[in-house]
Structure formats: C-alpha cells, structure tokens
Enzyme design. Structure first.
Site, short mmCIF file in Angstrom:
data_model
loop_
_atom_site.label_atom_id
_atom_site.label_comp_id
_atom_site.label_asym_id
_atom_site.label_seq_id
_atom_site.Cartn_x
_atom_site.Cartn_y
_atom_site.Cartn_z
NE ARG A 124 -14.66 -3.46 16.02
CZ ARG A 124 -15.27 -3.97 17.77
NH1 ARG A 124 -14.91 -3.33 18.77
NH2 ARG A 124 -15.86 -4.99 17.88
CE LYS A 146 -1.16 -1.38 -1.98
NZ LYS A 146 0.01 -1.50 -2.59
CD GLU A 188 9.79 0.92 -3.49
OE1 GLU A 188 9.47 0.85 -5.08
OE2 GLU A 188 10.08 -0.48 -3.62
CE LYS A 230 3.17 4.72 -1.63
NZ LYS A 230 3.61 3.78 -1.43
CD GLU A 240 -3.71 -1.61 -4.18
OE1 GLU A 240 -3.59 -2.46 -3.93
OE2 GLU A 240 -1.73 -1.28 -5.14
NE ARG A 245 -1.14 2.71 -2.90
CZ ARG A 245 -1.62 2.93 -2.00
NH1 ARG A 245 -3.25 3.33 -1.31
NH2 ARG A 245 -0.82 2.62 -0.54
CG ASN A 249 2.35 -4.39 -8.98
OD1 ASN A 249 2.72 -4.47 -7.95
ND2 ASN A 249 1.99 -4.92 -10.26
CG HIS A 252 6.73 -3.96 -6.67
ND1 HIS A 252 7.60 -2.56 -6.85
CD2 HIS A 252 6.76 -2.95 -5.23
CE1 HIS A 252 7.87 -1.78 -6.30
NE2 HIS A 252 7.69 -2.14 -5.35
CG HIS A 256 5.49 -8.55 -3.69
ND1 HIS A 256 4.36 -7.92 -3.88
CD2 HIS A 256 6.36 -7.68 -3.19
CE1 HIS A 256 4.72 -6.46 -3.35
NE2 HIS A 256 5.83 -6.52 -2.96
CG HIS A 269 11.16 -4.21 -1.39
ND1 HIS A 269 10.04 -5.22 -1.42
CD2 HIS A 269 10.09 -2.88 -1.28
CE1 HIS A 269 8.93 -4.74 -2.16
NE2 HIS A 269 9.12 -3.31 -2.32
N1 LIG Z 1 3.84 -0.47 2.99
C1 LIG Z 1 4.13 -0.24 1.68
O1 LIG Z 1 3.34 0.78 0.60
C2 LIG Z 1 5.73 -0.53 0.85
C3 LIG Z 1 5.96 -0.01 0.59
C4 LIG Z 1 7.44 -0.61 0.28
C5 LIG Z 1 8.16 -1.41 1.09
N2 LIG Z 1 7.59 -1.92 1.55
C6 LIG Z 1 8.20 -3.19 2.95
O2 LIG Z 1 9.22 -2.71 2.99
C7 LIG Z 1 10.11 -3.74 3.74
C8 LIG Z 1 11.54 -3.44 3.75
O3 LIG Z 1 11.63 -1.52 4.19
P1 LIG Z 1 13.60 -1.33 4.10
O4 LIG Z 1 14.05 -1.26 3.23
O5 LIG Z 1 13.17 -0.13 4.98
O6 LIG Z 1 14.45 -2.97 4.99
P2 LIG Z 1 13.86 -3.09 6.73
O7 LIG Z 1 12.30 -1.97 7.16
O8 LIG Z 1 14.34 -4.66 6.62
O9 LIG Z 1 15.06 -1.52 6.83
C9 LIG Z 1 16.49 -2.86 6.12
C10 LIG Z 1 17.59 -2.58 7.89
O10 LIG Z 1 18.05 -1.38 8.12
C11 LIG Z 1 17.65 -1.16 9.48
N3 LIG Z 1 17.83 0.56 9.37
C12 LIG Z 1 17.19 1.22 9.31
N4 LIG Z 1 16.97 2.17 9.80
C13 LIG Z 1 18.42 2.62 9.57
C14 LIG Z 1 19.06 3.66 10.07
N5 LIG Z 1 18.96 4.52 10.24
N6 LIG Z 1 20.65 3.50 10.31
C15 LIG Z 1 20.94 2.44 10.30
N7 LIG Z 1 20.02 0.82 10.49
C16 LIG Z 1 18.92 1.24 10.20
C17 LIG Z 1 17.58 -1.68 10.14
O11 LIG Z 1 16.84 -2.11 11.19
C18 LIG Z 1 16.71 -2.91 9.41
O12 LIG Z 1 17.99 -4.34 9.40
C19 LIG Z 1 9.51 -4.59 3.13
O13 LIG Z 1 8.87 -5.46 3.70
C20 LIG Z 1 8.51 -3.90 2.00
O14 LIG Z 1 7.53 -5.17 1.43
C21 LIG Z 1 6.29 -1.72 1.76
#
Ligand SMILES: NC(=O)c1ccc[n+]([C@@H]2O[C@H](COP(=O)([O-])OP(=O)(O)OC[C@H]3O[C@@H](n4cnc5c(N)ncnc54)[C@H](O)[C@@H]3O)[C@@H](O)[C@H]2O)c1
Length: 301
Positions: A124, A146, A188, A230, A240, A245, A249, A252, A256, A269
C-alpha cells in the site's frame, strides 16, 4: 548549483543538483528518510546502467551496510508494464522488504515511472527516491510524483500519484547519455520556456552552443530552473484537480498518440513531444491562458 524544494505539506521533498553526487546517494537517503541506521533498499535500474551509474550508487549503499537488493530492467518503454512490475514485486518479496524499505530508481523516465509505480503499490505504498540519469528525467519525470506503467492501448494508463522522498540529480551522468536521448530531453526543457518563463526561453536561445555541448554550468542552470518551474506547478495542483497542472501537458496529448500509434519505443518521448508541440502551435488550441501567471517565485512568468 541551487537545490530546489517541492513544498507539499507532509509529502515535501528536496531536489539536490550537482556534479559527482552518485556515491553519496546512501547518505542522502538516510537523511531524507530520517534513518539513524541503514535500512533496507531495492535499487532498480536498467541493463545499460547496471555496471556504471547504478553500480556507483549500490557501492555506496553496500559500504554503509544497507540490506540491499538489485533489480535490473530491460532498457526502454516496454519495461513500463505490469509484467515488469510483477518481477519487481518479486524482488521486494525476496529481499525481504517491509513497509520501511526504500525503492531507489536509478535511470531515465522509464525506470523512474516503473519503479515509482511499484513503490506506490507495494504494501500500500513504500518510500522511493529518484536518481534520474537522463536529461528528460532530470528536468521532468523525476519531479511531481506521477508514476505509471503502460496499458497496451494507452500510455501511463495504470498509475498513481506518489511523491518521492527526494530527488538526487548528478549532472555528471549526462556525460554518457547517447546523443539522441539527450536531444529528446531538450524538448521538455524548451517546453518550460514556451509555457512558463520567457526569460528562460531567452537563456536557452542565448546558450544553444553550451546546451548542445553539454556545458556543465549551462546544464546546472537549465536543470535547476526546469525543476523549479515544475515544482511551482505541482505545488498548485499536485493531483491534477484544479487544472493548473494541465499547462505541463503542452503538446503531450499529441505526443502520447504518436507514441502509441508508432508502437512504444519507436519514437522517444521527447521526440514525440517535439512533434506534439509543433502540432499544438499549429492548431486552434491555445496552450496557456494569457492571464495565467506562475507567480509564486520571482522570475517565473
Ligand atoms: N512521470 C512523469 O511525470 C513523466 C514525465 C515525462 C516523461 N515521462 C516518461 O519518461 C519516459 C522516457 O524517459 P527517458 O527519455 O529518460 O527514457 P529512458 O528511461 O528509456 O532512457 C533512455 C535510454 O537512455 C539510457 N540511459 C539512461 N541514462 C543514461 C546515462 N546516463 N548514460 C547512458 N545511457 C543512459 C537508458 O538505458 C535508455 O536506453 C517515458 O516513458 C515517459 O512517459 C514521465
């Protein structure tokens, strides 16, 4: 580099930003969780980072004497799934975890979202700390609570609001980030300038070379300002419910849809967000009411 505080009553936390912080993650975690002695923790990462940045983090926990588990995900969007979450629950059970166990997410947004979802739902809800290693995760996904996994037909459909106990941003991790992932994160960053802070947008325009070259001083400012912007929004609309918030978006919804249609993992992304922002600007929608002001902190327009 300035630290940022996210003010959310008993869910408040610090975002610590600096160069070369990873080895001290254990000490920070004890501080954030108010632990007089080392506790138990599950470090979640992906296989690209398991022997590098995540190994630095786990070495610190081991040296401090934590009861430590490790869980390594496959890199990429498919790891934001219920199947991957189930395997993480297994790792927590095997530790064995209790309600005081900490989940430490070392990686990009995928690791943070998936590990955070597991922390939100195991027993939980247990505490978790974000150690973001991509630019996108450092400026966006690690902040705001999130957490989610994807449903095959919709992104982030199964999730929760679960704030971390703290966020540790080591800008040195960006030195190993592949160029495509780095540029994905810049989308972003630009988003914040467009929707919230015209001066920040000007700073980005004036420092394109430093941004592209990953200049540490430029990055430090960009990450801190993005987190601050942020935080201001999240503080006004944590779950939200007020509509504030929704400003984040920007682009976004289109993003998506593009990600889902292309098949998760095809478009990064940030790449999808770039397309989404351009589509939004070209549509009849307006991203922000002209009178809306992000007024809690100076310099925030
Ligand atoms: N929770 C939220 O508020 C929020 C906001 C924006 C995006 N997201 C989510 O984030 C995700 C995308 O995240 P991302 O762009 O970080 O992608 P990711 O987590 O897939 O990382 C991208 C790649 O980089 C590699 N990597 C990470 N750090 C590294 C480093 N320092 N050196 C070498 N390689 C490295 C990873 O292994 C991966 O292959 C999506 O699923 C998206 O929906 C969430």
């Amino acid at each position: 580099m300035p630290d940022v505080h996210v003010s959310l009553a008993d869910r408040s936390y610090d975002i610590v930003i600096g160069h070369g912080l990873l080895a001290g993650t254990s000490t920070r975690c004890r501080d954030w969780c108010g632990l007089a002695a080392p506790g138990s923790a599950l470090v979640v990462t992906d296989s690209n980072l398991a022997d590098s940045h995540a190994a630095t983090v786990t070495a610190g926990f081991e040296a401090d004497g934590w009861l430590l588990g490790r869980h390594v995900l496959e890199p990429g969007e498919p790891s934001k799934s219920l199947a991957a979450a189930e395997a993480m629950y297994d790792s927590l059970v095997a530790l064995p975890a209790d309600r005081g166990t900490l989940v430490v997410a070392v990686g990009g947004g995928v690791v943070g979202d998936a590990a955070g979802f597991v922390a939100a739902t195991y027993a939980r809800g247990i505490r978790f700390v974000q150690v973001p290693t991509t630019l996108l995760a450092q400026v966006d996904s690690s902040v705001g609570g999130k957490v989610a996994v994807n449903h095959p037909r919709a992104k982030n459909l199964v999730g929760a609001f679960h704030q971390p106990a703290g966020v540790l941003i080591d800008t040195a991790t960006l030195e190993t980030l592949p160029e495509r992932d780095y540029r994905s994160g810049l989308a972003e960053v630009i988003k914040y300038g467009v929707i919230l802070d015209v001066e920040f947008f000007g700073f980005l325009e004036d420092n394109v070379a430093g941004l592209i070259g990953r200049d540490q001083d430029v990055l430090g400012h960009v990450i801190a300002r993005s987190c601050e912007l942020k935080a201001v929004v999240v503080e006004q609309d944590e779950r939200e419910t007020t509509g504030v918030r929704a400003v984040l978006n920007y682009g976004h919804t289109f993003a998506h849809a593009h990600e889902a249609l292309a098949g998760y993992g095809e478009l990064l992304h940030g790449e999808a967000v770039s397309i989404g922002m351009r589509r939004w600007v070209g549509s009849t929608l307006r991203p922000l009411d002209a009178n809306w002001r992000c007024s809690k902190r100076s310099g925030c327009r």
